[in-house]
Design an enzyme around this catalytic site. Structure first.
Site, PDB file in Angstrom:
ATOM      1  N   ARG A   1      -3.702  12.171   2.089  1.00 51.94           N
ATOM      2  CA  ARG A   1      -5.136  11.623   1.916  1.00 51.94           C
ATOM      3  C   ARG A   1      -5.271  10.876   3.315  1.00 51.94           C
ATOM      4  NH1 ARG A   1      -5.146   6.324  -1.389  1.00 51.94           N
ATOM      5  NH2 ARG A   1      -5.401   5.345   0.494  1.00 51.94           N
TER       6      ARG A   1
ATOM      7  N   HIS B   1      -8.829   5.290  -0.086  1.00 52.64           N
ATOM      8  CA  HIS B   1      -8.838   5.972  -1.417  1.00 52.64           C
ATOM      9  C   HIS B   1     -10.351   6.147  -1.783  1.00 52.64           C
ATOM     10  CE1 HIS B   1      -8.851   6.147  -5.814  1.00 52.64           C
ATOM     11  NE2 HIS B   1      -9.618   4.947  -6.005  1.00 52.64           N
TER      12      HIS B   1
ATOM     13  N   TYR C   1      -2.441  -1.245   3.907  1.00 60.17           N
ATOM     14  CA  TYR C   1      -1.206  -0.949   3.573  1.00 60.17           C
ATOM     15  C   TYR C   1      -0.621   0.486   4.271  1.00 60.17           C
ATOM     16  CZ  TYR C   1      -4.452   1.909   0.666  1.00 60.17           C
ATOM     17  OH  TYR C   1      -5.642   2.678   0.267  1.00 60.17           O
TER      18      TYR C   1
END
Lengths: 324, 373
Positions: free
Chosen positions: B261, B265, B274
């Site tokens: 990805r 998100h 993160y």
């Protein structure tokens, strides 16, 4: 006409709908060879084959979720959840998917599915086999919820449910599966969803109930003073609510007692009581009385008959309301 | 009693086009022809531009939360194209990171934007397009794919269902129930797991103790494959083969498509919190668009001028789609009610009137709060 129990009436409805429409298929745990743990689907696999009466893996969410897919794929699935206590694992599929698809796709995807679920207490069953969760599903937009209490209604309402274009939870009060017999026509007929039934007409006080407790109400009425004229209403459908029948009755009697097995707080009786005060306020002679289960976990079977509303408690509730 | 091995298994990994654009000619046989590669490269480029514009629409307040597909175009491109070519009646049951598979199979492009603009009509899939609305909760929709495949099998149609979900979804019980139903009841389902390494902030290493996600399907007795998900040849081939097994033998397949990805998100997320920037940088180099272009260039099938033309076309296509989505008027409040059931009951009709007249309380005639303009 045949003299049938509730179980036999349901079996007959399933048989006739399966005969009439090849899109109708049954699925669930033990529904096939075993005919269901209550024998509701007895003989149907032998008659219609294993691809129409399907023993699934033991997984309620799987049953509900795949039934949703079957319905979207153009069939009319009738999944069985073996006991209402096992609706928990299927809750997400039922409420977040089956109930919402029509709305969230603006009518492009629909779920014509009838979920059969034995419900309620009184059969000395193990834990989580005796609950009454109808209000939870009545509170879920997009679901219809029915609970017939007689063999005649059971057959006619199941046929209506199977033909309905939307998901219907068809609760079967297991305590009265074989409690009595009734004349049930051989021919197919429907009993409409969303229409309550006046079991007995009266003028002094309205008693409203559904499912197995309708029988407890009838028993209670046998022991009440003869000059107290009671109108007994069997809701038959929890949602959509037949507001008219209730309002008409309570406007006439001015007094109302609502009886259900489910816990009292936020039970379906609470909604009915609210509707009554909204619509019948100036006709009311007494507060609406509820005779219900308690806000506790349904007790295991040594105490279940103490928990469930019985004729004695119902009669006490009626007398209190009548004397107010 | 003898001691013996009760079960052994191997998981095959498939890559046909590597990250430098070098094709394994032997493995590529019978897969995509040059004109198909060009077509899919164009589609991926348009999809990437769509994604970038969707991101900008959100940032400029013209659209709500949007999950970027960036970096994951090749898996859905190959899979979606295999469906389109070899099982065009198939059901596609998506989550939300495979837009291109849906576009390739007939979903009007404005539908996805309309959905993220907060309008259910984005999920109102046109008749004849066999695609379910995108699924917001994680991992619940593969069961619907199982049921759809089951309905097709019941009617004797050669129609499969393919469902897309992420690595995180494999932790959900419903995914396992779907795998089990598909296997036990022999349903023609293709489970396409896009392992993009991150479920919001949780890396796939925390998601499972298994060495691969592909092996999740092993326990359910179905063929399992791991592929380079940034390789359109691999995803096309593995899905094409899965369609064959599904149609001929009612056998489900589990595919783990390894990808990454590249974006957050969703637009409501900030992956810098993160993720290691070096990890992201390494995956930028494995971008499916870059390697596909390199391959086409190596075969003299692509040029800078063709690229310019394609970019202009992508802009034109996406501009038109945005215009279409933004041109759709806000629905009336009746829309909130009208699809609750096929036929509205009395209480819903009453509530609909109540909202329509901005009335107080429960009855439409109680117009207490209505401003008398």
């Amino acid at each position: 006409m045949a003299n049938l129990t509730l179980v036999q009436a349901i079996n007959l409805a399933l048989t006739q709908e399966m005969e009439a429409d090849s899109r109708v298929i049954l699925l669930g745990e033990d529904v096939g060879k075993n005919g269901g743990v209550f024998r509701v689907t007895e003989g149907l696999q032998a008659r219609f084959g294993a691809d129409r009466v399907v023993d699934t893996p033991l997984a309620e969410s799987g049953i509900m979720g795949s039934a949703i897919g079957l319905a979207m794929g153009g069939l009319r699935p009738v999944p069985e959840i073996q006991f209402e206590g096992f609706l928990g694992p299927a809750y997400d599929q039922l409420t977040n998917h089956a109930a919402r698809y029509r709305t969230r796709s603006r009518g492009a995807v629909t779920i014509p599915m009838t979920v059969r679920v034995p419900v309620g207490g009184g059969i000395h069953a193990p834990e989580l086999h005796s609950d009454s969760p109808e209000a939870i599903y009545a509170h879920t937009p997009g679901l219809k919820v029915v609970m017939p209490s007689t063999p005649y209604d059971a057959k006619g309402m199941l046929i209506s449910a199977i033909r309905d274009p939307d998901p219907v939870i068809y609760f079967e009060p297991k305590r009265i599966y074989r409690a009595f017999r009734e004349e049930v026509p051989e021919d197919e007929y429907t009993v409409p969803i969303g229409k309550a039934k006046i079991v007995e007409e009266g003028t002094d006080l309205t008693v409203i109930s559904w499912g197995a407790t309708v029988l407890q109400c009838i028993e209670a009425m046998d022991n009440l003073p003869e000059d107290l004229s009671i109108e007994l209403i069997d809701m038959r459908t929890i949602y959509p609510i037949d507001v008219d029948t209730i309002v008409e009755s309570v406007s006439k009697t001015g007094r109302c007692v609502i009886v259900h097995e489910a816990p009292r707080t936020c039970g379906f009786g609470a909604e009915l009581a609210t509707l009554i005060q909204e619509h019948c306020f100036l006709h009311l002679e007494a507060p609406v009385q509820r005779v219900a289960g308690f806000d506790t976990v349904m007790p295991y079977y040594k105490l279940e008959l103490d928990y469930l509303p019985d004729a004695k408690r119902i009669a006490a509730g009626v007398m209190e309301c009548a004397a107010y | 009693m003898p001691k013996k091995t009760a079960y052994t298994a191997k998981i095959e990994y498939l890559q046909i086009l590597d990250e430098n654009g070098k094709l394994d000619e032997r493995l590529a046989r019978g897969t995509l022809k040059d004109d198909e590669v060009i077509f899919l490269y164009e589609q991926m480029t348009i999809s990437r531009h769509y994604d970038e514009i969707a991101f900008k629409l959100q940032r400029s307040g013209r659209m709500g939360t949007y999950p970027q597909n960036k970096g994951q175009e090749a898996g859905p491109a190959g899979a979606g194209y295999a469906i389109r070519q070899h099982n065009p009646e198939a059901w596609l049951v998506p989550c939300y990171r495979e837009n291109l598979a849906l576009f390739l199979n007939g979903l009007p492009m404005e539908k996805i934007l309309l959905h993220w603009m907060g309008d259910e009509r984005g999920n109102q899939i046109p008749d004849g397009v066999n695609i379910l609305p995108i699924s917001i909760p994680i991992g619940t929709h593969p069961l619907h794919a199982a049921g759809l495949a089951w309905a097709g099998k019941y009617r004797g149609e050669d129609r499969v269902a393919i469902t897309f979900f992420g690595d995180g979804a494999t932790s959900e019980g419903d995914v396992h129930e779907a795998l089990n139903f598909a296997s036990a009841l022999k349903l023609p389902v293709i489970f396409f797991c896009q392992n993009n390494r991150w479920a919001i902030s949780v890396p796939s290493s925390i998601q499972t103790g298994s060495e691969t996600f592909a092996q999740k399907g092993l326990a359910y007795g179905m063929p399992c494959f791991q592929i380079d998900g940034n390789d359109i040849f691999a995803s096309y081939k593995v899905v094409k083969d899965a369609i064959n097994r599904a149609v001929k033998e009612n056998q489900p397949t589990f595919i783990e498509s390894l990808t990454y990805r590249l974006g957050d998100h969703t637009t409501a997320d900030d992956a810098r919190r993160y993720r290691d920037p070096e990890e992201v940088e390494a995956w930028v180099g494995r971008d499916p668009l870059i390697r596909t272009r390199k391959y086409l260039e190596s075969k003299d099938l692509w040029s800078e001028s063709k690229q310019k033309e394609l970019e202009a076309k992508a802009k034109e296509v996406v501009d038109a789609v945005v215009k279409k989505a933004e041109g759709i008027d806000k629905p009336t409040t009746d829309d909130i009610f009208d699809y609750t059931f096929a036929e509205l009951n009395g209480q819903l009709i009453e509530q609909k009137q109540t909202l329509r007249t901005s009335s107080l309380g429960t009855h439409p005639q109680q117009e207490g709060l209505q401003t008398h303009a």
